[in-house]
Design a protein around this motif. Structure first.
Motif, PDB file in Angstrom:
ATOM      1  N   PHE A  52      12.956  -6.758  -0.600  1.00 55.61           N
ATOM      2  CA  PHE A  52      12.042  -7.288  -1.354  1.00 55.61           C
ATOM      3  C   PHE A  52      10.606  -6.964  -0.867  1.00 55.61           C
ATOM      4  O   PHE A  52      10.187  -6.993   0.321  1.00 55.61           O
ATOM      5  CB  PHE A  52      12.046  -8.691  -1.854  1.00 55.61           C
ATOM      6  N   PHE A  53       9.517  -6.435  -1.758  1.00 60.50           N
ATOM      7  CA  PHE A  53       8.151  -6.322  -1.525  1.00 60.50           C
ATOM      8  C   PHE A  53       7.595  -7.805  -2.098  1.00 60.50           C
ATOM      9  O   PHE A  53       7.837  -7.976  -3.036  1.00 60.50           O
ATOM     10  CB  PHE A  53       7.512  -5.100  -2.400  1.00 60.50           C
ATOM     11  N   VAL A  54       7.045  -8.167  -0.711  1.00 58.42           N
ATOM     12  CA  VAL A  54       6.240  -9.401  -1.042  1.00 58.42           C
ATOM     13  C   VAL A  54       4.792  -9.340  -0.925  1.00 58.42           C
ATOM     14  O   VAL A  54       4.392  -8.888   0.173  1.00 58.42           O
ATOM     15  CB  VAL A  54       6.729 -10.653  -0.228  1.00 58.42           C
ATOM     16  N   GLN A  74       5.330   2.381  -4.229  1.00 63.47           N
ATOM     17  CA  GLN A  74       6.463   2.453  -3.063  1.00 63.47           C
ATOM     18  C   GLN A  74       7.656   1.770  -3.709  1.00 63.47           C
ATOM     19  O   GLN A  74       8.797   2.386  -3.457  1.00 63.47           O
ATOM     20  CB  GLN A  74       6.023   1.793  -2.015  1.00 63.47           C
ATOM     21  N   ALA A  75       7.432   0.509  -4.145  1.00 62.24           N
ATOM     22  CA  ALA A  75       8.554  -0.218  -4.944  1.00 62.24           C
ATOM     23  C   ALA A  75       9.254   0.445  -6.061  1.00 62.24           C
ATOM     24  O   ALA A  75      10.543   0.355  -5.946  1.00 62.24           O
ATOM     25  CB  ALA A  75       7.910  -1.621  -5.244  1.00 62.24           C
ATOM     26  N   PRO A  81      12.744  -4.759  -5.851  1.00 61.39           N
ATOM     27  CA  PRO A  81      12.167  -5.837  -6.412  1.00 61.39           C
ATOM     28  C   PRO A  81      10.535  -6.279  -5.846  1.00 61.39           C
ATOM     29  O   PRO A  81      10.480  -6.175  -4.725  1.00 61.39           O
ATOM     30  CB  PRO A  81      12.813  -7.082  -6.512  1.00 61.39           C
ATOM     31  N   VAL A  82       9.899  -6.776  -6.871  1.00 65.18           N
ATOM     32  CA  VAL A  82       8.513  -7.106  -6.356  1.00 65.18           C
ATOM     33  C   VAL A  82       8.164  -8.615  -6.479  1.00 65.18           C
ATOM     34  O   VAL A  82       8.465  -8.934  -7.532  1.00 65.18           O
ATOM     35  CB  VAL A  82       7.233  -6.186  -6.984  1.00 65.18           C
ATOM     36  N   MET A 121       0.725  -3.846 -14.400  1.00 67.93           N
ATOM     37  CA  MET A 121       1.387  -3.022 -13.500  1.00 67.93           C
ATOM     38  C   MET A 121       2.774  -3.556 -12.943  1.00 67.93           C
ATOM     39  O   MET A 121       3.770  -2.745 -12.785  1.00 67.93           O
ATOM     40  CB  MET A 121       0.576  -2.577 -12.295  1.00 67.93           C
ATOM     41  N   VAL A 122       2.485  -4.922 -12.258  1.00 61.47           N
ATOM     42  CA  VAL A 122       3.700  -5.573 -11.717  1.00 61.47           C
ATOM     43  C   VAL A 122       4.839  -5.501 -12.738  1.00 61.47           C
ATOM     44  O   VAL A 122       6.152  -5.405 -12.529  1.00 61.47           O
ATOM     45  CB  VAL A 122       3.265  -6.882 -11.104  1.00 61.47           C
TER      46      VAL A 122
END
Length: 278
Positions: A52-54, A74-75, A81-82, A121-122
């Motif tokens: 996970f990207f946090v 990158q994600a 998942p972000v 964007m997310v």
């Protein structure tokens, strides 16, 4: 390190929420990697647990947000998942309004518009969490609590606004909420979306300053400080309104957290850190 079902890449680990999140991950022997938002590290194939990207920028470091698009790219490349830490400052209106996730009375302020653009964007990632938080404080950055404590120390008389209300939100509580979300989304694939979190009990700047003075007064002599109230006097430089946390509670079972307990905890930590630095 014990096996965990997920691996957190905490981007912004040198910011208050990132600091508390990585500390808790370490204490629980959960797999993670600390990264700075300004780093430009291209991630290879990640095979250790479910990654996970946090993304945990600080509202009080405005340059943080310019780095978010890089990490979202990158994600996207890794199909990871972000989880993105945003802020309730995206909303505008009377300070007694309590904002829900589907409200759209957005602020026209540049910071709010930048956050909304990043949230957009997310949302391009099918698997994402956006956590909008209340008026964050940690005594580790240029937040309202830090500014107030410095003023309390420097001035014998401090005048604070007593009208506009906000929800003080301890940074370590935000970190705990992020971890609770991580643990659940790692096991369930239908919890994605936008959520609000803030501390229990809205307060004016005066009420918050009064509570801070009482806590800090246990560690240093502040008996000569006079705290006064006046409409339009000292208040947070970045205004963050209140949010409704019902959706967070019913989805993740995360109970409301009283900010006064968090204030006591963070003030105690602050003075211990000062003692250790001497």
């Amino acid at each position: 390190m014990s096996f965990s079902s997920f691996h957190s890449l905490v981007v912004g680990a040198n910011r208050p929420v990132g600091h508390f999140l990585t500390r808790t991950l370490a204490e629980q022997n959960l797999s993670y990697k600390s990264l700075g938002l300004e780093q430009r590290e291209r991630m290879g194939v990640m095979g250790q647990g479910k990654p996970f990207f946090v993304l945990v920028p600080s509202l009080f470091h405005s340059d943080d947000y310019q780095h978010i698009p890089y990490w979202l790219e990158q994600a996207r490349e890794q199909d990871v998942p972000v989880i993105f830490l945003s802020s309730l400052t995206v909303f505008t209106g009377p300070s007694d309004d309590v904002w829900k996730e589907d409200d759209e009375a957005f602020s026209e302020q540049p910071l709010a518009q930048d956050l909304l653009a990043l949230e957009g964007m997310v949302r391009e990632h099918p698997r994402h969490i956006i956590l909008r938080t209340g008026q964050g404080f940690s005594l580790m950055a240029d937040d309202f609590a830090s500014r107030l404590l410095n003023q309390i120390r420097d001035d014998q008389k401090l005048t604070v606004d007593m009208q506009r209300r906000f929800s003080p939100t301890p940074s370590d509580d935000v970190a705990d909420v992020l971890l609770a979300i991580l643990k659940q989304v790692a096991c369930c694939d239908d919890l994605w979306g936008t959520y609000h979190f803030c501390g229990v009990e809205a307060a004016s700047s005066y009420a918050f300053a009064e509570a801070l003075l009482a806590e800090a007064g246990q560690y240093e002599n502040l008996t000569d400080v006079e705290l006064g109230s006046e409409e339009g006097a000292t208040m947070p430089a970045v205004w963050v309104p209140q949010g409704d946390t019902t959706h967070l509670f019913y989805t993740f079972g995360i109970k409301p957290k009283p900010w006064r307990k968090g204030l006591s905890r963070l003030v105690r930590r602050y003075y211990r850190s000062e003692e250790e630095a001497v």
